[in-house]
Scaffold this motif. Structure first.
Motif, mmCIF file in Angstrom:
data_model
loop_
_atom_site.group_PDB
_atom_site.id
_atom_site.type_symbol
_atom_site.label_atom_id
_atom_site.label_comp_id
_atom_site.label_asym_id
_atom_site.label_seq_id
_atom_site.Cartn_x
_atom_site.Cartn_y
_atom_site.Cartn_z
ATOM 1 N N ALA A 29 17.577 11.939 -4.718
ATOM 2 C CA ALA A 29 18.103 11.613 -6.031
ATOM 3 C C ALA A 29 16.979 11.069 -6.906
ATOM 4 C CB ALA A 29 19.216 10.575 -5.900
ATOM 5 N N ALA A 30 17.005 11.405 -8.181
ATOM 6 C CA ALA A 30 15.972 10.941 -9.110
ATOM 7 C C ALA A 30 16.034 9.427 -9.249
ATOM 8 C CB ALA A 30 16.167 11.608 -10.470
ATOM 9 N N ARG A 31 14.885 8.763 -9.098
ATOM 10 C CA ARG A 31 14.818 7.309 -9.197
ATOM 11 C C ARG A 31 13.564 6.900 -9.941
ATOM 12 N NH1 ARG A 31 17.985 4.468 -5.696
ATOM 13 N NH2 ARG A 31 16.435 2.900 -5.159
ATOM 14 N N GLU A 32 13.590 5.710 -10.502
ATOM 15 C CA GLU A 32 12.447 5.185 -11.230
ATOM 16 C C GLU A 32 11.597 4.322 -10.302
ATOM 17 O OE1 GLU A 32 13.600 3.216 -14.819
ATOM 18 O OE2 GLU A 32 15.026 4.784 -15.372
ATOM 19 N N THR A 33 10.340 4.108 -10.693
ATOM 20 C CA THR A 33 9.435 3.296 -9.892
ATOM 21 C C THR A 33 10.011 1.919 -9.618
ATOM 22 O OG1 THR A 33 7.502 4.445 -10.783
ATOM 23 C CG2 THR A 33 7.129 2.282 -9.814
ATOM 24 N N CYS A 34 10.645 1.316 -10.619
ATOM 25 C CA CYS A 34 11.193 -0.029 -10.438
ATOM 26 C C CYS A 34 12.275 -0.052 -9.366
ATOM 27 C CB CYS A 34 11.725 -0.581 -11.758
ATOM 28 S SG CYS A 34 13.121 0.342 -12.457
ATOM 29 N N GLN A 35 12.999 1.062 -9.168
ATOM 30 C CA GLN A 35 14.027 1.125 -8.129
ATOM 31 C C GLN A 35 13.398 1.216 -6.743
ATOM 32 O OE1 GLN A 35 16.061 4.382 -10.382
ATOM 33 N NE2 GLN A 35 17.917 3.321 -9.746
ATOM 34 N N TYR A 36 12.336 2.013 -6.599
ATOM 35 C CA TYR A 36 11.608 2.045 -5.332
ATOM 36 C C TYR A 36 11.076 0.654 -4.997
ATOM 37 C CZ TYR A 36 11.492 7.154 -5.862
ATOM 38 O OH TYR A 36 11.835 8.474 -5.995
ATOM 39 N N PHE A 37 10.534 -0.017 -6.003
ATOM 40 C CA PHE A 37 9.977 -1.362 -5.836
ATOM 41 C C PHE A 37 11.070 -2.337 -5.415
ATOM 42 C CE2 PHE A 37 7.801 -5.137 -8.054
ATOM 43 C CZ PHE A 37 7.032 -5.419 -6.935
ATOM 44 N N SER A 38 12.229 -2.224 -6.016
ATOM 45 C CA SER A 38 13.350 -3.109 -5.709
ATOM 46 C C SER A 38 13.823 -2.940 -4.269
ATOM 47 C CB SER A 38 14.514 -2.828 -6.667
ATOM 48 O OG SER A 38 15.625 -3.632 -6.381
ATOM 49 N N ASP A 39 13.839 -1.710 -3.769
ATOM 50 C CA ASP A 39 14.364 -1.431 -2.430
ATOM 51 C C ASP A 39 13.397 -1.778 -1.313
ATOM 52 O OD1 ASP A 39 16.712 -0.508 -3.511
ATOM 53 O OD2 ASP A 39 16.129 1.603 -3.461
ATOM 54 N N ALA A 40 12.110 -1.808 -1.613
ATOM 55 C CA ALA A 40 11.093 -1.999 -0.582
ATOM 56 C C ALA A 40 10.867 -3.477 -0.267
ATOM 57 C CB ALA A 40 9.781 -1.355 -1.020
ATOM 58 N N LYS A 41 10.483 -3.748 0.969
ATOM 59 C CA LYS A 41 10.102 -5.097 1.386
ATOM 60 C C LYS A 41 8.589 -5.297 1.353
ATOM 61 C CE LYS A 41 14.298 -6.402 2.398
ATOM 62 N NZ LYS A 41 14.996 -7.421 1.573
ATOM 63 N N VAL A 42 7.859 -4.196 1.551
ATOM 64 C CA VAL A 42 6.400 -4.233 1.548
ATOM 65 C C VAL A 42 5.900 -3.070 0.700
ATOM 66 C CG1 VAL A 42 4.298 -4.182 2.950
ATOM 67 C CG2 VAL A 42 6.400 -5.208 3.881
ATOM 68 N N VAL A 43 5.028 -3.374 -0.278
ATOM 69 C CA VAL A 43 4.474 -2.332 -1.144
ATOM 70 C C VAL A 43 2.964 -2.559 -1.255
ATOM 71 C CG1 VAL A 43 4.509 -1.251 -3.421
ATOM 72 C CG2 VAL A 43 6.629 -2.211 -2.457
ATOM 73 N N PHE A 44 2.207 -1.511 -0.962
ATOM 74 C CA PHE A 44 0.751 -1.627 -1.021
ATOM 75 C C PHE A 44 0.120 -0.254 -1.149
ATOM 76 C CE2 PHE A 44 1.756 -0.897 3.378
ATOM 77 C CZ PHE A 44 0.712 -0.150 3.895
ATOM 78 N N VAL A 45 -1.156 -0.244 -1.535
ATOM 79 C CA VAL A 45 -1.965 0.973 -1.491
ATOM 80 C C VAL A 45 -2.808 0.888 -0.233
ATOM 81 C CG1 VAL A 45 -3.838 2.280 -2.561
ATOM 82 C CG2 VAL A 45 -2.034 1.280 -3.985
ATOM 83 N N GLY A 46 -2.744 1.941 0.587
ATOM 84 C CA GLY A 46 -3.491 1.923 1.832
ATOM 85 C C GLY A 46 -4.089 3.284 2.145
ATOM 86 N N ARG A 47 -5.240 3.229 2.822
ATOM 87 C CA ARG A 47 -5.924 4.464 3.237
ATOM 88 C C ARG A 47 -5.691 4.671 4.730
ATOM 89 N NH1 ARG A 47 -9.532 7.541 0.690
ATOM 90 N NH2 ARG A 47 -10.993 8.836 1.858
ATOM 91 N N VAL A 48 -5.263 5.885 5.112
ATOM 92 C CA VAL A 48 -4.940 6.173 6.506
ATOM 93 C C VAL A 48 -6.222 6.241 7.329
ATOM 94 C CG1 VAL A 48 -3.856 7.797 8.091
ATOM 95 C CG2 VAL A 48 -2.862 7.431 5.823
ATOM 96 N N LEU A 49 -6.297 5.371 8.341
ATOM 97 C CA LEU A 49 -7.461 5.345 9.232
ATOM 98 C C LEU A 49 -7.259 6.293 10.413
ATOM 99 C CD1 LEU A 49 -8.050 1.479 9.252
ATOM 100 C CD2 LEU A 49 -9.222 3.209 7.865
ATOM 101 N N ASP A 50 -6.081 6.235 11.021
ATOM 102 C CA ASP A 50 -5.773 7.125 12.143
ATOM 103 C C ASP A 50 -4.265 7.117 12.370
ATOM 104 O OD1 ASP A 50 -5.149 4.830 13.875
ATOM 105 O OD2 ASP A 50 -7.313 4.544 13.954
ATOM 106 N N SER A 51 -3.788 8.066 13.187
ATOM 107 C CA SER A 51 -2.348 8.184 13.453
ATOM 108 C C SER A 51 -2.106 8.572 14.896
ATOM 109 C CB SER A 51 -1.706 9.238 12.544
ATOM 110 O OG SER A 51 -1.823 8.885 11.187
ATOM 111 N N THR A 52 -0.982 8.113 15.431
ATOM 112 C CA THR A 52 -0.509 8.537 16.737
ATOM 113 C C THR A 52 0.951 8.979 16.594
ATOM 114 O OG1 THR A 52 0.142 6.280 17.303
ATOM 115 C CG2 THR A 52 -2.059 6.993 17.995
ATOM 116 N N GLU A 53 1.481 9.594 17.640
ATOM 117 C CA GLU A 53 2.866 10.042 17.597
ATOM 118 C C GLU A 53 3.633 9.490 18.791
ATOM 119 O OE1 GLU A 53 3.108 14.254 17.344
ATOM 120 O OE2 GLU A 53 1.984 14.387 15.461
#
Length: 501
Positions: A29-53
């Motif tokens: 559903a279409a949402r605004e940035t402020c709604q994503y911000f409202s729903d989240a507990k942690v918000v940051f810009v991060g660079r992916v170093l590595d991943s596992t599964e």
């Protein structure tokens, strides 16, 4: 709660259309940035170093296949655990320079984070597993596509929430504010136990509450009696979803909450339904059918539960409609195309106000703009005589089929179709169905044994006056892959498979 087919439109956060095994398509559903911000507990810009599964066992609540009941289903989910270096923090990082975030990657709606790519992460917290999680519709995206997000977050990360929305007529997604001032609609109220706030509605229908403290509030648009605000969910759907007072909202510490108000003229009809014995009839569906001045039915685009033209009586047999447009309405029970087999409605004969069985004798009720018409009471014309269909289900080796699913649908004298109802056999493979005179019942059974899906050839039982209803036998000897034509489509009645003729 009676079983019923309900069609409705709602702003669900994620729309998933899937088969039993694989996800076919997904969208958000279409949402605004402020709604994503409202729903989240942690918000940051991060660079992916590595991943596992990893593979995790996940439980989700839903309606069980072959059952009217809801429960939890467990299945395996493939997840990616990504380690990110925090490049810019907005909320919830606690000063940490590295964070791990989990995403689901086993479906077409999965979200895979790429190594050496910077993302803006909107994350929730899985309390049970003590992990950060983000997903396809949480707002997470590469920084290269997040210019507007970053502008908003940098300007508002220390601000409290904004509660805002639009007020108007028409449809939720196309609200028209043109006549608000003419009707004296100027204010939206927001209150909790501590204080009440008011916001003016602008000429374009917008309102705003700025710097709102976190917590629970009641919000409403202040209206004259001849207007009403339509709930986001009709009462039946709200009950199914466990939603209480729809005027209650919960505001987070940051971001925004959007609440629109769709207004309609508030024509009202109220009354009481009683049986032939004069006692109130609880939980029976009352229908309104708009008709023209010549008595022609006015076709409706939506199902009655979506447009507010049907509802269930309370424990005292009372009903009350609001938000009706001015016009003429037929009122009655069993006026729709669908009746739940196990509902209150199934037992009663079609009745129109003022208590007649034939539509030609019905008396339309006239509703003026925003007016109340009450005491529209009437007695039902009668009930169908109730009987019982007994049966037993066996496997093809003649073993009683204990705790397997029996499904049935009725064809009634006055309706096009009834809904499918599921029940289970007992330990001896027996089952019992409440059946009504002059109805026909299409009955089948299905089961899973040794990883094999099995079905029984369907039987049609006609419940006829003064005719004995013999016990039926169903044998699970068909492959349940959908190729068994005699197993019953459960909306069409085979003409050659009859019982108790």
């Amino acid at each position: 709660m009676k079983s019923k087919i309900v069609f409705f439109v709602s702003a669900f956060f994620v729309f998933l259309f899937f088969s039993f095994e694989t996800v076919r398509a997904c969208s958000c559903a279409a949402r605004e940035t402020c709604q994503y911000f409202s729903d989240a507990k942690v918000v940051f810009v991060g660079r992916v170093l590595d991943s596992t599964e990893k593979t995790a066992a996940v439980k989700r609540r839903g309606q069980q296949i072959g059952s009217n009941e809801w429960g939890e289903t467990e299945y395996s989910e493939k997840r990616q655990i990504s380690r990110l270096r925090v490049e810019e923090s907005f909320i919830g990082t606690g000063g940490r320079t590295e964070l791990s975030v989990e995403t689901e990657i086993s479906s077409s709606c999965g979200l895979t984070l790429q190594k050496d790519v910077s993302y803006i992460i909107y994350a929730g917290i899985n309390e049970a597993e003590n992990t950060l999680t983000t997903h396809f519709c949480s707002g997470t995206k590469p920084v290269s596509a997040a210019r507007e997000d970053l502008i908003y977050l940098r300007a508002n990360k220390n601000n409290r929430s904004v509660v805002s929305g639009r007020v108007g007529f028409g449809k939720f997604r196309e609200l028209n504010p043109a006549r608000l001032l003419e009707y004296g609609v100027t204010t939206v109220s927001l209150e909790n136990e501590e204080k009440q706030q008011q916001a003016n509605i602008e000429q374009n229908g917008l309102y705003n509450f700025l710097n709102v403290s976190p917590g629970k509030y009641k919000i409403k648009v202040v209206l004259p009696d001849f207007l009403t605000a339509i709930d986001d969910y009709n009462p039946g759907i709200a009950e199914e979803l466990g939603i209480g007072d729809q005027s209650e909202i919960e505001v987070s510490e940051h971001g925004c909450l959007k609440k629109d108000f769709l207004l309609e003229e508030n024509g009202r009809i109220g009354g009481r339904i009683t049986g032939a014995d004069g006692k109130p009839v609880e939980d029976i569906t009352v229908y309104l059918v708009p008709v023209s001045k010549t008595g022609r039915k006015i076709k409706q685009e939506d199902a009655c539960y979506d447009n507010g033209l049907c509802l269930d009586t309370d424990k005292n047999g009372n009903y009350f409609f609001k938000g009706l447009k001015a016009g003429r309405y037929l009122i009655g029970v069993r006026l729709g195309d669908y009746i739940g087999n196990d509902s209150t409605d199934a037992a009663y004969i079609k009745t129109y106000f003022p208590g007649v069985a034939a539509e030609k004798n019905a008396v339309p009720v006239n509703i003026k703009f925003g007016a109340l018409t009450d005491k529209v009471d009437f007695k039902l014309t009668g009930k169908y005589r109730e009987g019982e269909i007994k049966g037993r289900v066996f496997y093809k080796d003649n073993r009683p089929a204990a705790n397997v699913r029996v499904r049935y649908v009725a064809r009634t004298p006055d309706l096009k179709e009834n809904g499918i109802t599921f029940i289970k056999t007992d330990e001896n493979g027996r089952f019992s169905i409440a059946a009504y005179e002059n109805h026909a019942y299409l009955i089948g059974a299905l089961a899973d044994e040794n990883n094999e899906s099995l079905e029984a050839v369907a039987v049609v039982v006609n419940v006829l006056p003064k005719k004995e209803i013999k016990e039926i036998k169903l044998v699970l000897d068909q492959n349940g892959n959908g190729n068994c034509k005699k197993c019953g489509g459960y909306m069409e009645f085979p003409t050659k498979i009859l019982h108790n003729k």
